[in-house]
Design a protein around this motif. Sequence first.
Motif, PDB file in Angstrom:
ATOM      1  N   CYS A  21       0.836  -1.207   0.000  1.00 17.92           N
ATOM      2  CA  CYS A  21       0.000   0.000   0.000  1.00 17.92           C
ATOM      3  C   CYS A  21       0.869   1.255   0.000  1.00 17.92           C
ATOM      4  O   CYS A  21       0.528   2.251  -0.639  1.00 17.92           O
ATOM      5  N   LYS A  31      -2.538   5.925   4.587  1.00 13.24           N
ATOM      6  CA  LYS A  31      -3.273   4.920   3.818  1.00 13.24           C
ATOM      7  C   LYS A  31      -2.557   3.573   3.810  1.00 13.24           C
ATOM      8  O   LYS A  31      -3.022   2.636   3.171  1.00 13.24           O
ATOM      9  N   CYS A  51      -2.948  -7.610   4.733  1.00 13.43           N
ATOM     10  CA  CYS A  51      -3.433  -6.230   4.696  1.00 13.43           C
ATOM     11  C   CYS A  51      -4.907  -6.227   4.310  1.00 13.43           C
ATOM     12  O   CYS A  51      -5.281  -6.812   3.294  1.00 13.43           O
ATOM     13  N   ARG A  53      -6.571  -3.792   3.163  1.00 12.13           N
ATOM     14  CA  ARG A  53      -6.821  -2.914   2.016  1.00 12.13           C
ATOM     15  C   ARG A  53      -6.518  -3.616   0.697  1.00 12.13           C
ATOM     16  O   ARG A  53      -7.323  -3.622  -0.207  1.00 12.13           O
ATOM     17  N   CYS A  54      -5.316  -4.171   0.586  1.00 13.13           N
ATOM     18  CA  CYS A  54      -4.894  -4.738  -0.697  1.00 13.13           C
ATOM     19  C   CYS A  54      -4.876  -6.264  -0.698  1.00 13.13           C
ATOM     20  O   CYS A  54      -4.777  -6.865  -1.755  1.00 13.13           O
ATOM     21  N   VAL A  91      -9.475  -1.201   9.191  1.00  8.55           N
ATOM     22  CA  VAL A  91     -10.004  -1.329   7.840  1.00  8.55           C
ATOM     23  C   VAL A  91     -10.792  -2.624   7.731  1.00  8.55           C
ATOM     24  O   VAL A  91     -10.304  -3.698   8.059  1.00  8.55           O
ATOM     25  N   TRP A  94     -11.941  -6.269   3.175  1.00 12.10           N
ATOM     26  CA  TRP A  94     -11.227  -7.265   2.390  1.00 12.10           C
ATOM     27  C   TRP A  94     -11.764  -8.632   2.755  1.00 12.10           C
ATOM     28  O   TRP A  94     -11.914  -8.974   3.912  1.00 12.10           O
TER      29      TRP A  94
END
Length: 104
Positions: A21, A31, A51, A53-54, A91, A94
């Motif tokens: 990220c 981020k 992660c 996010r990704c 977060v 995902w």
Amino acid sequence: MGFLDRVWKSDRKFWYVCYTCMMQTGHDAEKSVFYSEAPPVLILGRPWERCPRCGGTNTKSFQQLKDEGSDSALWGLEQLVRKRPRRHFEVKGWRRRSAGAGSG
């Protein structure tokens, strides 16, 4: 402040920085940092934190940074997360993909 420092040090194992990220966002640390108490995933017998996010596993906990002696990087990241509430870095979204997803 001594008590809060002890609480923060025990909390380092739940704070992570995702290097994937970091590269994708142009080194935007806000981020790239996330908070997670999820169990790590095992890849080739080694535990990694995924992660949210990704979905990548190119991550390090703040505790790992401390153990490696990366004090200047750790200091900057800790200053960042102290400025915002923890929920800002929790977060969600995902979803774990199965190994056979997309094939067939």
